[in-house]
Design a protein around this motif. Sequence first.
Motif, PDB file in Angstrom:
ATOM      1  N   ARG A   1       0.821  -1.206   0.000  1.00  0.00           N
ATOM      2  CA  ARG A   1       0.000   0.000   0.000  1.00  0.00           C
ATOM      3  C   ARG A   1       0.862   1.267   0.000  1.00  0.00           C
ATOM      4  N   LEU A   2       2.032   1.222   0.589  1.00  0.00           N
ATOM      5  CA  LEU A   2       2.933   2.370   0.522  1.00  0.00           C
ATOM      6  C   LEU A   2       3.338   2.635  -0.925  1.00  0.00           C
ATOM      7  N   CYS A   3       3.586   1.573  -1.660  1.00  0.00           N
ATOM      8  CA  CYS A   3       3.902   1.701  -3.083  1.00  0.00           C
ATOM      9  C   CYS A   3       2.694   2.268  -3.841  1.00  0.00           C
ATOM     10  N   LEU A   4       1.523   1.708  -3.574  1.00  0.00           N
ATOM     11  CA  LEU A   4       0.303   2.169  -4.245  1.00  0.00           C
ATOM     12  C   LEU A   4       0.033   3.643  -3.954  1.00  0.00           C
ATOM     13  N   GLU A   5       0.259   4.070  -2.712  1.00  0.00           N
ATOM     14  CA  GLU A   5      -0.050   5.458  -2.380  1.00  0.00           C
ATOM     15  C   GLU A   5       0.884   6.441  -3.069  1.00  0.00           C
ATOM     16  N   ASN A   6       2.071   6.004  -3.448  1.00  0.00           N
ATOM     17  CA  ASN A   6       2.903   6.846  -4.298  1.00  0.00           C
ATOM     18  C   ASN A   6       2.274   7.010  -5.671  1.00  0.00           C
ATOM     19  N   VAL A   7       1.678   5.942  -6.197  1.00  0.00           N
ATOM     20  CA  VAL A   7       0.978   6.041  -7.487  1.00  0.00           C
ATOM     21  C   VAL A   7      -0.224   6.969  -7.356  1.00  0.00           C
ATOM     22  N   LEU A   8      -1.018   6.776  -6.306  1.00  0.00           N
ATOM     23  CA  LEU A   8      -2.197   7.612  -6.104  1.00  0.00           C
ATOM     24  C   LEU A   8      -1.817   9.086  -5.960  1.00  0.00           C
ATOM     25  N   SER A   9      -0.756   9.357  -5.212  1.00  0.00           N
ATOM     26  CA  SER A   9      -0.301  10.741  -5.048  1.00  0.00           C
ATOM     27  C   SER A   9       0.172  11.318  -6.377  1.00  0.00           C
ATOM     28  N   ALA A  10       0.851  10.495  -7.161  1.00  0.00           N
ATOM     29  CA  ALA A  10       1.361  10.958  -8.454  1.00  0.00           C
ATOM     30  C   ALA A  10       0.230  11.276  -9.419  1.00  0.00           C
ATOM     31  N   THR A  11      -0.764  10.408  -9.482  1.00  0.00           N
ATOM     32  CA  THR A  11      -1.878  10.650 -10.409  1.00  0.00           C
ATOM     33  C   THR A  11      -2.717  11.836  -9.939  1.00  0.00           C
ATOM     34  N   GLU A  12      -2.799  12.033  -8.628  1.00  0.00           N
ATOM     35  CA  GLU A  12      -3.484  13.212  -8.105  1.00  0.00           C
ATOM     36  C   GLU A  12      -2.784  14.484  -8.563  1.00  0.00           C
ATOM     37  N   ALA A  13      -1.449  14.394  -8.773  1.00  0.00           N
ATOM     38  CA  ALA A  13      -0.665  15.539  -9.232  1.00  0.00           C
ATOM     39  C   ALA A  13      -0.599  15.621 -10.760  1.00  0.00           C
ATOM     40  N   GLY A  14      -1.313  14.736 -11.458  1.00  0.00           N
ATOM     41  CA  GLY A  14      -1.401  14.827 -12.913  1.00  0.00           C
ATOM     42  C   GLY A  14      -0.711  13.746 -13.701  1.00  0.00           C
ATOM     43  N   ALA A  15      -0.050  12.798 -13.040  1.00  0.00           N
ATOM     44  CA  ALA A  15       0.661  11.733 -13.760  1.00  0.00           C
ATOM     45  C   ALA A  15      -0.323  10.692 -14.285  1.00  0.00           C
ATOM     46  N   ALA A  16       0.167   9.853 -15.192  1.00  0.00           N
ATOM     47  CA  ALA A  16      -0.593   8.717 -15.710  1.00  0.00           C
ATOM     48  C   ALA A  16       0.134   7.435 -15.318  1.00  0.00           C
ATOM     49  N   ALA A  17      -0.622   6.426 -14.917  1.00  0.00           N
ATOM     50  CA  ALA A  17      -0.021   5.146 -14.539  1.00  0.00           C
ATOM     51  C   ALA A  17      -0.947   4.022 -14.967  1.00  0.00           C
ATOM     52  N   VAL A  18      -0.363   2.962 -15.527  1.00  0.00           N
ATOM     53  CA  VAL A  18      -1.159   1.829 -16.011  1.00  0.00           C
ATOM     54  C   VAL A  18      -0.463   0.536 -15.597  1.00  0.00           C
ATOM     55  N   ASN A  19      -1.209  -0.362 -14.965  1.00  0.00           N
ATOM     56  CA  ASN A  19      -0.671  -1.677 -14.638  1.00  0.00           C
ATOM     57  C   ASN A  19      -0.965  -2.662 -15.770  1.00  0.00           C
ATOM     58  N   TYR A  20      -0.311  -3.803 -15.734  1.00  0.00           N
ATOM     59  CA  TYR A  20      -0.430  -4.851 -16.755  1.00  0.00           C
ATOM     60  C   TYR A  20      -0.145  -4.290 -18.154  1.00  0.00           C
ATOM     61  N   ALA A  21       0.888  -3.474 -18.218  1.00  0.00           N
ATOM     62  CA  ALA A  21       1.325  -2.869 -19.475  1.00  0.00           C
ATOM     63  C   ALA A  21       2.821  -3.120 -19.603  1.00  0.00           C
ATOM     64  N   GLU A  22       3.210  -4.051 -20.467  1.00  0.00           N
ATOM     65  CA  GLU A  22       4.594  -4.529 -20.533  1.00  0.00           C
ATOM     66  C   GLU A  22       5.354  -3.904 -21.698  1.00  0.00           C
ATOM     67  N   VAL A  23       6.514  -3.342 -21.393  1.00  0.00           N
ATOM     68  CA  VAL A  23       7.381  -2.792 -22.436  1.00  0.00           C
ATOM     69  C   VAL A  23       8.010  -3.946 -23.215  1.00  0.00           C
ATOM     70  N   ILE A  24       7.820  -3.952 -24.530  1.00  0.00           N
ATOM     71  CA  ILE A  24       8.396  -5.013 -25.358  1.00  0.00           C
ATOM     72  C   ILE A  24       9.556  -4.510 -26.218  1.00  0.00           C
ATOM     73  N   SER A  25       9.667  -3.186 -26.376  1.00  0.00           N
ATOM     74  CA  SER A  25      10.830  -2.613 -27.057  1.00  0.00           C
ATOM     75  C   SER A  25      10.863  -1.116 -26.793  1.00  0.00           C
ATOM     76  N   LEU A  26      12.030  -0.521 -26.993  1.00  0.00           N
ATOM     77  CA  LEU A  26      12.176   0.921 -26.852  1.00  0.00           C
ATOM     78  C   LEU A  26      12.090   1.581 -28.223  1.00  0.00           C
ATOM     79  N   ILE A  27      11.559   2.783 -28.241  1.00  0.00           N
ATOM     80  CA  ILE A  27      11.475   3.580 -29.465  1.00  0.00           C
ATOM     81  C   ILE A  27      12.663   4.526 -29.489  1.00  0.00           C
ATOM     82  N   ARG A  28      13.296   4.652 -30.650  1.00  0.00           N
ATOM     83  CA  ARG A  28      14.459   5.534 -30.776  1.00  0.00           C
ATOM     84  C   ARG A  28      14.152   6.709 -31.702  1.00  0.00           C
TER      85      ARG A  28
END
Length: 549
Positions: free
Chosen positions: A174-201
């Motif tokens: 929950r400490l980890c989750l509350e960092n996400v909640l605080s971040a999204t409250e400040a305008g950030a975007a966060a998505v779970n179950y979203a896996e990076v498969i390659s980097l864009i250059r």
Amino acid sequence: MITNHGGLRLKREIHRLTSETFDLLVIGGGINGCGILRDAALRGYRAALVEKGDFASGASSKTSKLVHGGLRYLEQMKLGLVFESCRERRTLLSIAPHLVHPLPFLIPVYKEDARGRAIIHAGMILYDMLALFRNVERHRMVSLQDVFKAEPDLERTGLQGGAVYYDCRMDDARLCLENVLSATEAGAAAVNYAEVISLIRSGERAAGAVVKDRLSGRTFEVMARKVINASGPWLDRITKMSSLKTEPRLRPTKGVHIIVPGSTRGHALLISARRDNRVFFVIPYQGYSLVGTTDTFYTGDPDQVTPSPEDIAYLIEEGRRVLPGAKLDREHVIASFAGLRPLVAEPGRPSELSRSHVIYEERSGLLSVAGGKYTTYRQVAEEVVDRIARGQEMRSRVPCRTAELPLYGGGLKDPASDMKMICEKAETEYGIGPDTAAHFIRCYGTRYRDVLNRIQEDEGLRERITPGRPEILAQVRYGVEEEMVVTLSDFLRRRTSLALSEANGRETAGRVASLLARYLHWDPRETEHQIETYLQEMNFPIQAGVPSR
């Protein structure tokens, strides 16, 4: 029908990830990644985070549940790390008082121990000094009689006395989750179950990532001016997407814990293992005892790390040596879990490897964060965002505020009196029991009403999930509406601690799954799949659909 209560509503806004160009894209929803997201958002950066599983589903929910100064690091003369950890412990007590609580520790000293009373006493004095004498309480050396009085079930043969000092316990997930909640409250975007498969250059530079939505199977692109690799044990996998020639940055070690019936009378125990002279803990945990941890090298797939029979046998053997009358045997193991420490690659035995962090910058501009302790995550995040703020590309004079602003739900001014007052108010206003009221304050802090308001729309949500436990059905609905719960394991293992209790079997899983099915529109087949997946993650042998206990 799910109603909007006017709360934050943490949503899987994939459409937002694809429609904006972000200043920062953080890969990894463990504690370091979530801490970086919060810091960046509070400084005004457009920040996004993607996590291949659930938030805190890796090592960040598989810790010893401690925010601590790192007493054992004194032996390695890591005085800077201990000083930093003690300072961050104070900070977390201030910004998350509902999730971080003082805990007394007892160190029993036996005649055969390599660390005698004189060594322990010297270490205690230095520990208090590095905390600037601002710990909850200063240490004290205690007599043989005082040790027996505090913990009468300890093995008495060879016992010479002990020491008492203070660190803190926490709810890691929950400490980890509350960092996400605080971040999204400040305008950030966060998505779970979203896996990076390659980097864009863009030329030589990392400019984003191709991401796979593990729920729908579709892929999409996220563009960003800076990409940060905070993927923990998966760090080397991401850096290879940036450069195949990159040498491994990590040397992971595995830590295993077990949950057993309560074995102490209120103190956590710090014990020297006889087999390998490591220190491990027996920690009071919601009426049970949390015993751990092990420390062994791990070279396998980070997605497949599990406790081995040898790991569990080690913890039982060493625990029973000092608590011979406790229910410390395989039959009484309620739950077990294993996590990987993403330690920086260096020579030495597992327990000798540094817990300090290192920030690497690849030629592509990818920033990778290796190592670090959970306790110091906020400082790590500050260093990462400071580094970005000093650069030419995204220079900023906005200072870090994460040590001052409370986390989501953390606005208790006087934790002890505030919690007592709020508990009484919650009991009266919502007709819940005192244990449930206290549980809500410890989980949600000042946001407890956001959860309990669900009861006003559906009286049935006041019902307990399982007899003898404080959790109620309103938390399931809240988890879906406000905390991005999309699987059964999200709720049982990380939004609550039901998975680490005796209510962790099929009956509880079935009841919660049936309610989640209503909110998430699962059909019977998907509901059963969720139950089976959860039971397998909990290491229950499945026979004809029934766990072994």
